[in-house]
Design a protein around this motif. Structure first.
Motif, PDB file in Angstrom:
ATOM      1  N   ARG A  97       0.939  -1.804   0.256  1.00 57.03           N
ATOM      2  CA  ARG A  97      -0.196  -0.135  -0.308  1.00 57.03           C
ATOM      3  C   ARG A  97       1.088   0.855   0.340  1.00 57.03           C
ATOM      4  NH1 ARG A  97      -1.495   4.308   3.935  1.00 57.03           N
ATOM      5  NH2 ARG A  97      -3.803   4.845   3.325  1.00 57.03           N
ATOM      6  N   THR A  98       0.679   2.308  -1.266  1.00 53.68           N
ATOM      7  CA  THR A  98       1.620   2.919  -0.695  1.00 53.68           C
ATOM      8  C   THR A  98       0.628   4.622  -0.316  1.00 53.68           C
ATOM      9  OG1 THR A  98       0.799   4.339  -2.869  1.00 53.68           O
ATOM     10  CG2 THR A  98       1.953   2.871  -3.433  1.00 53.68           C
ATOM     11  N   THR A 115       2.681   9.523  -2.237  1.00 52.28           N
ATOM     12  CA  THR A 115       2.785   9.112  -2.831  1.00 52.28           C
ATOM     13  C   THR A 115       1.428   8.897  -4.067  1.00 52.28           C
ATOM     14  OG1 THR A 115       4.611   8.714  -1.558  1.00 52.28           O
ATOM     15  CG2 THR A 115       3.953   7.529  -3.837  1.00 52.28           C
ATOM     16  N   GLN A 116       0.636   8.888  -3.694  1.00 57.84           N
ATOM     17  CA  GLN A 116      -0.643   8.878  -4.213  1.00 57.84           C
ATOM     18  C   GLN A 116      -1.011   9.806  -4.663  1.00 57.84           C
ATOM     19  OE1 GLN A 116      -3.665   7.300  -1.669  1.00 57.84           O
ATOM     20  NE2 GLN A 116      -2.108   4.966  -1.540  1.00 57.84           N
ATOM     21  N   ASP A 154      -1.796   1.379  -5.184  1.00 60.20           N
ATOM     22  CA  ASP A 154      -2.222   3.192  -5.404  1.00 60.20           C
ATOM     23  C   ASP A 154      -2.949   3.774  -5.318  1.00 60.20           C
ATOM     24  OD1 ASP A 154      -2.315   2.572  -8.133  1.00 60.20           O
ATOM     25  OD2 ASP A 154      -0.222   3.546  -8.612  1.00 60.20           O
TER      26      ASP A 154
END
Length: 665
Positions: free
Chosen positions: A204-205, A209-210, A232
């Motif tokens: 899981r980002t 970052t997403q 993401d």
């Protein structure tokens, strides 16, 4: 000897002193917490505020060292906002620490000291913690709560690995003597495959970052194997935790959430929540020896340590008040994020609709549907089958809608509308569903406040008449062309017929008839000639205070009036002749035709939670922010919801043309 004066707090970075919303919010919370920020040079008895161990803290640290001043380390609270701070959204709370930063274990922080030394054994405190844990999970809230509710979680049965952004202070100051690097995240991925051979792995980002703000440690190249997926998309972390068989993290707050989701996460760093017996720690902590329960960890970290802020009331508040606000804010974003096209809306309603539903994607107003927007219509107006239908809420305003008073609450129903019993509505679904955690307590407090402040739907300035002795039955009149009458009243569908039927069943009672305020104002049809009314009623109560009447009557008879619902809140027995939303659930005596689908038997408090908390949307008339119903009650009680002078003048003109209502309604 006089006590030493409190330390003065100085700041030197734009994060504290800048003009943006976040800086202004930080300054305000600091001021309310008793730490107003100053500029200048500190003395030895003073402190310098710095943002955690961020790069921008260096200047403040150097000045403090040169001047012999102490440090005050500031960070965002653990329920921050919808979006990361880099998106420009201000925080809902601060962690103000006189000892250190909570994520830097080189020395104890205020949070670590609290976890290590506070008794954390108060029953009421731990009950608040248990309820807080349950509510956060049920509401799907986290540090950043803008999760897309339409995105499904992966099929259950995977190992969840939590990525973090490169260079984050919780990593660079994580106490692992330089071992925290991309290699550590690589090691974590390898270890998960060793521990769970053959299992699917979801990486899981981080939300930043997403959103493209900062890079993480994993890239699409890490998902080349069939069993490893880089996720993401903004899927709810609670949904991810629900389907995981194990959770791996270095120091992410998602590991903190995982504890409350029932996991014992495998932790490679030294975050604040490790070392208390609730995690599997690959790096032993040098100081932490105490064993805590989940409720104790939550109580210290969420209830005692943060300074929470209420942006509507502009004050420090409890965790619960902050949670109520974040719930309202998050709900508004989740429902409105794709935008609407509002069809054939009257001009005077457009500004209010924009405030309610256009915060993230401005409403478009049009006469025909548009392909890329969900349509929205008012009430039962003609519209596409998938239209959202909007109506006034049950705590509306101080003043009539027919007089153009702006609403504090609206309902937006994607199934039907609460006053149309021919088909289901979103409100029916909420009433029939199990109530969420804490709903009973919250509804009870809301009802108590409504009764204490003598609040109702319109909250007009009314008279408190002398009432005759005897068994008193209140009969509220209604607007006879109102949709709730046309769709839900049945055979008894006029005020005169309602009075006659009430008298027929209760020949000896003292019947008190209260005309509807819109009818009294001459704005809507439904007036009964005085002679006809007095033939059936013992007293006609023109412009009488409905809350006063409900406190002094023994029963209410109604077709579909919301006054029947207000009577239930005050434990007054109600007989219905139609099918209002509150009928058919076992709380009223129903003489009308009730839909068979209303088979659930909720408590009064569960009904109140559905109708006053879960179903309507509220907007604070002062800040124009989505708000909790408790804020709306404050505004109604303080008369902070009056309409503008221009609308008062328009309402007077409207009264002159009441017979031409289709022109303005």
């Amino acid at each position: 000897m006089d006590p030493a004066p409190p330390a003065r707090i100085y700041a030197y970075s734009g994060g504290f002193l800048g003009p943006d919303r976040q800086a202004r919010r930080i300054r305000r919370i600091m001021e309310l917490a008793g730490h107003p920020l100053r500029i200048g040079l500190p003395g030895k008895a003073d402190k310098v505020a710095v943002w955690g161990h961020a790069k921008r803290a260096a200047r403040g640290e150097k000045i403090a060292a040169r001047r012999g001043a102490g440090l005050l380390r500031i960070e965002d609270a653990f329920l921050r906002s919808l979006f990361p701070g880099r998106a420009g959204e201000p925080t809902l709370g601060l962690l103000i620490d006189h000892q250190g930063a909570y994520y830097a274990p080189a020395k104890p922080s205020g949070l670590e000291t609290l976890l290590a030394t506070h008794p954390l054994d108060d029953h009421a405190l731990l009950e608040r913690a248990r309820l807080g844990m349950a509510r956060i999970k049920a509401l799907q809230l986290s540090k950043y709560s803008a999760h897309d509710p339409d995105l499904p979680a992966p099929k259950p049965g995977y190992v969840l690995i939590v990525d973090q952004v490169r260079g984050d202070a919780s990593l660079t100051h994580g106490g692992l003597d330089g071992a925290l690097s991309p290699h550590l995240f690589r090691e974590m991925l390898v270890q998960a495959q060793i521990d769970f051979p053959g299992a699917r792995i979801i990486i899981r980002t981080h939300p930043e970052t997403q959103h493209g703000y900062r890079a993480g440690h994993y890239t699409p190249a890490d998902a080349t194997q069939d069993k490893i997926t880089l996720l993401d998309d903004p899927v709810s972390p609670w949904e991810l935790l629900e389907g995981a068989i194990a959770v791996y993290t270095v120091s992410s707050q998602l590991g903190f959430d995982a504890i409350f989701a029932g996991h014992k996460p495998r932790v490679f760093g030294l975050p604040f929540y490790a070392g208390w017996g609730l995690t599997t720690d690959l790096t032993p902590h040098p100081r932490r020896r105490r064993r805590l329960t989940r409720a104790q960890l939550f109580a210290a970290s969420m209830l005692l340590y943060p300074h929470w802020y209420d942006p509507c009331r502009d004050r420090l508040c409890s965790f619960e008040d902050a949670l109520d606000h974040l719930e309202a804010l998050t709900r508004a974003w989740r429902e409105d994020r794709k935008g609407y096209v509002a069809l054939n809306m009257r001009l005077w309603k457009r500004r209010h609709l924009q405030i309610f539903f256009g915060r993230w994607e401005r409403l478009r107003f049009a006469k025909a549907p548009q392909r890329d927007r969900q349509p929205m219509v008012w009430g039962m107006a003609d519209g596409p089958e998938n239209a959202i239908r909007v109506e006034d809420g049950f705590l509306r305003s101080r003043g009539l809608g027919a007089e153009l008073t702006p609403p504090l609450s609206l309902v937006a129903d994607d199934i039907g509308l609460y006053y149309d019993p021919r088909s289901a509505s979103r409100l029916e679904t909420l009433i029939a569903s199990p109530p969420p955690p804490g709903s009973t307590t919250r509804a009870q407090a809301l009802i108590t406040r409504i009764r204490k402040e003598r609040l109702s739907k319109y909250n007009l300035s009314c008279m408190t008449p002398d009432l005759p002795e005897g068994y008193r039955i209140l009969v509220p009149g209604q607007v006879e062309d109102d949709a709730s009458i046309r769709l839900g009243a049945g055979d008894i569908c006029t005020n005169l017929a309602l009075l006659a039927e009430t008298r027929r069943h209760n020949p000896q009672a003292m019947i008190l008839y209260k005309p509807h305020p819109d009818v009294e104002a001459g704005l809507r049809p439904g007036a009964i000639p005085q002679g006809e009314a007095m033939r059936l009623a013992d007293l006609v109560l023109d412009r009488a205070d409905p809350t006063y009447l409900l406190d002094h009557v023994d029963e209410v008879w109604t077709m579909t009036s919301t006054l029947g619902f207000e009577a239930l809140l005050r434990n007054v027995p109600v007989t219905t002749l139609g099918a209002p939303f509150y009928a058919g659930w076992g709380l009223t005596r129903d003489l009308g035709a009730i839909p068979e689908r209303r088979s659930a038997r909720p408590s009064r408090d569960a009904l109140a939670h559905a109708a006053l908390i879960a179903y309507p949307r509220y907007v604070d008339p002062v800040s124009h922010l989505p708000c909790a119903p408790e804020v709306a009650l404050d505004r109604l009680a303080m008369h902070d919801s009056a309409r503008r002078p221009a609308l008062r003048m328009l309402a007077k003109l409207q009264g002159l043309f009441a017979s031409f209502a289709p022109l303005w309604r």
